[in-house]
Each structure stands twice: as C-alpha cells, then as structure tokens.
Design an enzyme around this catalytic site. Structure first.
Site, mmCIF file in Angstrom:
data_model
loop_
_atom_site.group_PDB
_atom_site.id
_atom_site.type_symbol
_atom_site.label_atom_id
_atom_site.label_comp_id
_atom_site.label_asym_id
_atom_site.label_seq_id
_atom_site.Cartn_x
_atom_site.Cartn_y
_atom_site.Cartn_z
ATOM 1 N N LYS A 1 0.804 -1.216 -0.057
ATOM 2 C CA LYS A 1 -0.083 -0.103 -0.226
ATOM 3 C C LYS A 1 0.770 1.123 -0.068
ATOM 4 O O LYS A 1 2.062 1.278 0.606
ATOM 5 C CB LYS A 1 -0.800 -0.037 1.221
ATOM 6 N N SER B 1 -9.508 1.673 3.021
ATOM 7 C CA SER B 1 -8.693 2.279 2.112
ATOM 8 C C SER B 1 -7.568 1.571 1.260
ATOM 9 O O SER B 1 -6.805 1.844 0.640
ATOM 10 C CB SER B 1 -8.051 3.451 3.075
ATOM 11 N N SER C 1 -9.933 -0.656 7.321
ATOM 12 C CA SER C 1 -9.196 -0.187 6.046
ATOM 13 C C SER C 1 -8.572 -1.465 5.418
ATOM 14 O O SER C 1 -8.250 -1.497 4.235
ATOM 15 C CB SER C 1 -8.255 0.833 6.176
#
Ligand SMILES: *[C@@H]1O[C@H](CO)[C@@H](O)[C@H](O)[C@H]1NC(C)=O
Ligand SMILES: *[C@@H]1O[C@H](CO)[C@@H](O)[C@H](O)[C@H]1NC(C)=O
Ligand SMILES: *[C@@H]1O[C@H](CO)[C@@H](O)[C@H](O)[C@H]1NC(C)=O
Length: 521
Positions: free
Chosen positions: A116, A197, A221
C-alpha cells in the site's frame, strides 16, 4: 468499451507451464506425469513447489504480473507505481535459488509483493499515501515491515493505490480514489465499490496482478476491501507488526497486515513481517504474543474443532439479511457447527450503538488529535519533502485544486485535525471512554462466554476491533445477487491470531468460496 473488449481475451493470457516428467520405474513401464502450473491463482506454496521443480523462475513470475498490470491496471487502477528494480530482484532471487537448498530459503523468497502506498520504501518507489503533496519526498529508511520482507527475500513489485491518506482527508472522498492512483475499481463488479482504504492491495491480488500484498488498518481499511474483493485480510493485534515508516493515522489503532487470496498466503506473509522493530516501541510488548515457530503451524484443516464462536445478530446479521444474504450466513453457521465449532448464538455487545458511532464513542475526537501529532512527526523525519506538516498539506491542496479536486472532495477531516492541540481534557476523556467501551463490550463478552472468536458478516464490526487494538481475519464467504463479493470475519482478543488462523483456515478449507474476478460492468 475498448477496455472491455481487451478484457475478453484475458483468459488466453494465463501462463501455463507444463512439465512432463518421465519417471522410469526401472522396469520397461514408463509413466508420464504432467504437472500443470498456472500463475493465476497460484499460492505461495504452489509457487515454491514450481520453483523446486524448475517449472518457474521469479523472473517469469514478475514478467507475468507486469504484463497483467499493463493489460488491466488502466481499468482497475489497483497500482500506482511498479518497481523499476523488480526484475533485478527477481534475477537475484533466481540466482540465489540455484546454489542454496530449497529448505534453507525463507517462504517469501522470490515472491512478488505489493505494498500500500503509505508504506515507506527506501528505493526508486515513492511513498505518498496517494497524494501529490508527498511526491518526491525521501524516507529515512525502509518501513520496519519492508526491512523484514527484504530479509525474507520477497520482491517488492510496487505500490498499491488506496483511498488517499488512508481515507483520513474527507468524508466525501470516494473509496479507492486518490489523485495519484485515480479511481480503483472492484474487479468483480466494476460499478461496485472496491471499499477502502487498502483498495489497491485487495483489487490487485484479487485480479492476479501480484501474488500477495500488504494493507494497513486503522478502522476497517484492511478488512473492508478484503470483503469486497473476495480475498483474505488479516489485521494483526496492534504492535505485532511494526508501524515504523508507515504514514500514520493513529499509533493507538494502526496496524499493518497481509491481503492475499488464501489464508495460508496471509499467514506466510504475517510470519515474515511480524516481530520486534526498534523503531516501533509497541512491537516490544506485542512480540510476546508471537508463538514460537511462527503462525504456519496453525494452518490446521481441523482448526474449527472445539472452537467457541460467538454470534452478535444485532446489527451484524441484520446487515447481511438486508443484502439478501441472511440464508448464506445461516448456512455458514451450519458449516462451522459441522466442522466441530460450538456456536454461541444471540449474544450482545454492551453499548454496541455507541462503539459503532465514530463520534459518540470518542474515536473521532481522539483520532483527530493523534493524527496531527503522528503525521507531523512522520513528515519531520523525512530526509526531504515538499511538505513538513499537516498545515503544509492543507495549503498544498488549496494551491493545487485541479490535482487534488478540492472542490469535489474537500479536506474537512484535515481541517478538524489541524484545529486540535495535542491530547487535552477532551481527548483524554475520549481515550478513557474508548478503553471502557472495549473492556466492557467486546472483551467482557469474550471472557464471559469463553469465546475464541466473534463471527460476523462483512467488516461492519471493525470499530469493535479497532478501538481495542484487537486482531481479526476476513475470508471470502459469498457473492450478492449482483455478484459483489462478501466476506466473513473472525475477531478475537489481543494475541489470539493462532486461534483466528485455525478458525479461518478451517472455514476456508470447508467452503473454498473464492473465485477469480470476471470484470462485470
Ligand atoms: C517517483 O516520483 C518521481 C517524481 O518525483 C518520478 O520521476 C519517478 O518515476 C517515481 N518513481 C516511480 C518508481 O514511479
Ligand atoms: C452518533 O452519535 C451522535 C452523538 O455523538 C449523534 O448525533 C448521531 O446521530 C449518531 N449517529 C448515528 C448514526 O446514530
Ligand atoms: C471540549 O468539548 C466541549 C464539549 O463538546 C466543547 O465545548 C469544548 O470546546 C471542547 N474543548 C476543546 C479545547 O476543544
């Protein structure tokens, strides 16, 4: 349209390597065995075996993924940057494999992983949380988890897209969108949310753009995108994995974990990244939870046997019913019982309405102040950066409204955080409230009923785990009538990863619900 027609030819691209081994039994009989190996949907274990049989090299693996990325990423937007050194790393792994015993190599040796874009890497890749404000910033060192991945021989394939700033900029920000990454798409149903996210991490492993990935979770997330993209997300107890070098929201809740296609892949990755890091004090205490010999030993097909699983119907099962998936989850409870678990039904978590309300629980008040403190500390530590404080980022967004879509998205969470002034009386009261909610809610329920895990559909439960730093794992559990995936989550007390892994693996092996995406509109 163009994107759609190029997708139709996708099934042809699956690289299939076939090795015909001629086994001579010593007699005149010759047996021909074909081992078919496909990179698509391959697990770490499959890949390791293919390495050992000389059916596959890390270079072939990386080349396959790069081709898939160039074919699919324009549509899916799961990846922000591909590592220009990935092939070099693959060649180094292939070379090393030639002169070392397979059993002497770590499980992630030569395995491509996607990170990420809030996880810092000291290499050619940028670390930006999806924002142009951090483009060109230079991190002081690899994030703690990245240092461990490199030590394990993993290939850093690139940076995954995400909801910008891990979804902590504005309530109006679309899930999976960032100015640098664009709008990430759910590969099952392109018009459905990928959730955020850690959207790009989940999208990319689901669509076979990489073997495994890392996401981060502050509150949902990692679990939510895993649920929506039919992959496994493992959110470790806070502190089991180092947060050092990761763009923070709040160290009280932030945790780094794997997003993968299978429970076993997630566990191999967890084994590589878990443990002490002198740059994250929380790992000192939490590493006490890490079992001797790691987590792999809990990949046990009979793992559900004797486990006590709690069910809180209000509101979690009602949400599944609302999606037309009530029966699906009743069937799953039957499966859990059939596999030997004791299902303790109709339980309640004290103050659940408050816990699930970000404002009422105090999570908002505490997190806003903690975000400003920890983000500013991260920015100050950078070797070079266009921005050095939250105030600088707010100013950047106003100065470059085209890039940052300030009119559409706004930045009211940033502004609210900027207005805080450390941990004052209100924040202290909020923190105390969160502690009590966790202790008298989830923790009390687990202890009163001697539960091993709480079972819920999707990831709506995430605040329950977030506010206490508790671990959870989510596993593919079905698809709604439109074909949008849904997961089933198992959460437990701090350090209960061994049990959660046994439960999740037991469920996965009994159901095997995951299937690769078909890119429906
Ligand atoms: C990182 O950002 C710079 C722009 O600052 C760009 O030139 C470079 O290509 C980026 N790195 C990668 C790997 O994309
Ligand atoms: C959450 O709590 C606040 C009070 O702190 C209240 O105003 C709001 O209506 C609640 N939201 C929901 C969805 O219940
Ligand atoms: C603390 O909370 C109260 C009640 O919500 C509010 O009126 C006050 O302004 C807050 N204090 C600070 C310093 O933010």
């Amino acid at each position: 349209m163009a994107a759609n027609s190029s997708l139709r030819s996708s099934s042809a691209v699956s690289l299939v390597l076939i090795l015909s081994t001629i086994l001579s039994s010593g007699s005149s009989t010759r047996t021909i065995t074909n081992y078919a190996f496909s990179i698509k949907e391959a697990t770490i274990k499959d890949i390791k075996l293919a390495f050992e049989r000389n059916q596959l090299s890390s270079r072939q693996l990386v080349e396959f993924y790069m081709e898939e990325i160039s074919r699919l990423n324009e549509l899916l937007k799961g990846i922000i940057e591909v590592n220009p050194d990935a092939l070099l790393q693959a060649d180094a792994a292939d070379k090393e494999r030639k002169y070392k015993e397979p059993c002497s190599l770590p499980d992630l040796h030569g395995i491509p992983i996607l990170l990420k874009d809030n996880i810092g890497t000291k290499d050619k890749l940028n670390t930006t949380a999806g924002s142009f404000a951090l483009l060109g910033s230079v991190v002081p060192r690899d994030a703690g988890v990245v240092a461990k991945l490199r030590k394990a021989g993993a290939i850093i394939l690139g940076k995954a897209s995400l909801s910008e700033w891990a979804n902590f900029r504005s309530l109006n920000a679309p899930a999976g969108f960032s100015p640098r990454g664009g709008q990430g798409k759910n590969p099952y149903v392109l018009s459905a949310t990928p959730c955020g996210s850690s959207s790009g991490s989940a999208i990319s492993v689901a669509a076979n753009l990489v073997t495994v990935s890392l996401g981060t979770e502050t509150d949902g997330s990692l679990l939510c995108p895993a649920s929506f993209n039919s992959v496994v997300g493992l959110k470790p107890t806070v502190g089991i994995t180092s947060r050092a070098g990761v763009i923070p929201v709040t160290p009280r809740q932030d945790t780094i974990g794997p997003i993968c296609r299978t429970v076993s892949d997630a566990v191999y990755v967890l084994d590589a990244i878990a443990g002490f890091d002198s740059n994250d004090e929380a790992t000192r205490y939490a590493s006490y939870y890490i079992p001797h010999g790691g987590y792999k030993q809990f990949l046990n097909s009979y793992g559900l046997k004797g486990k006590r699983l709690g069910i809180v119907r209000n509101p979690f099962f009602q949400i599944a019913e609302g999606l037309g998936l009530g029966q699906t989850f009743e069937n799953h409870l039957q499966t859990l019982r059939r596999e030997g678990a004791i299902v303790v039904d109709n339980l309640q978590i004290a103050n659940i309405d408050v816990i699930l309300n970000f404002t009422a629980s105090g999570e908002a008040v505490a997190t806003l102040a903690e975000f400003k403190l920890s983000l500013n500390a991260y920015l100050e530590e950078l070797v070079a950066s266009p921005v050095r404080s939250l105030a600088d980022i707010i100013a950047f967004n106003l100065k470059f409204p085209d890039l940052e879509l300030i009119d559409k998205i706004g930045q009211e969470i940033f502004l609210a955080a900027q207005a805080t002034n450390g941990i004052g009386a209100n924040e202290s009261a909020a923190l105390l409230n969160l502690e009590n909610l966790a202790k008298n809610g989830f923790e009390k329920l687990m202890k009163d009923y001697k539960l091993d895990a709480l079972v819920t559909p999707r990831s709506d439960v995430s605040p329950v785990y977030a506010i206490g730093g508790f671990p959870a794992i989510i596993v593919p559990a079905g698809f709604d009538s439109q074909g949008v995936p849904i997961g089933i989550s198992f959460g437990g007390l701090k350090g209960s990863e061994p049990k959660l892994i046994e439960i999740a693996y037991g469920f996965e092996q009994a159901t095997k619900i995951r299937k690769p995406p078909s890119f429906n509109p």
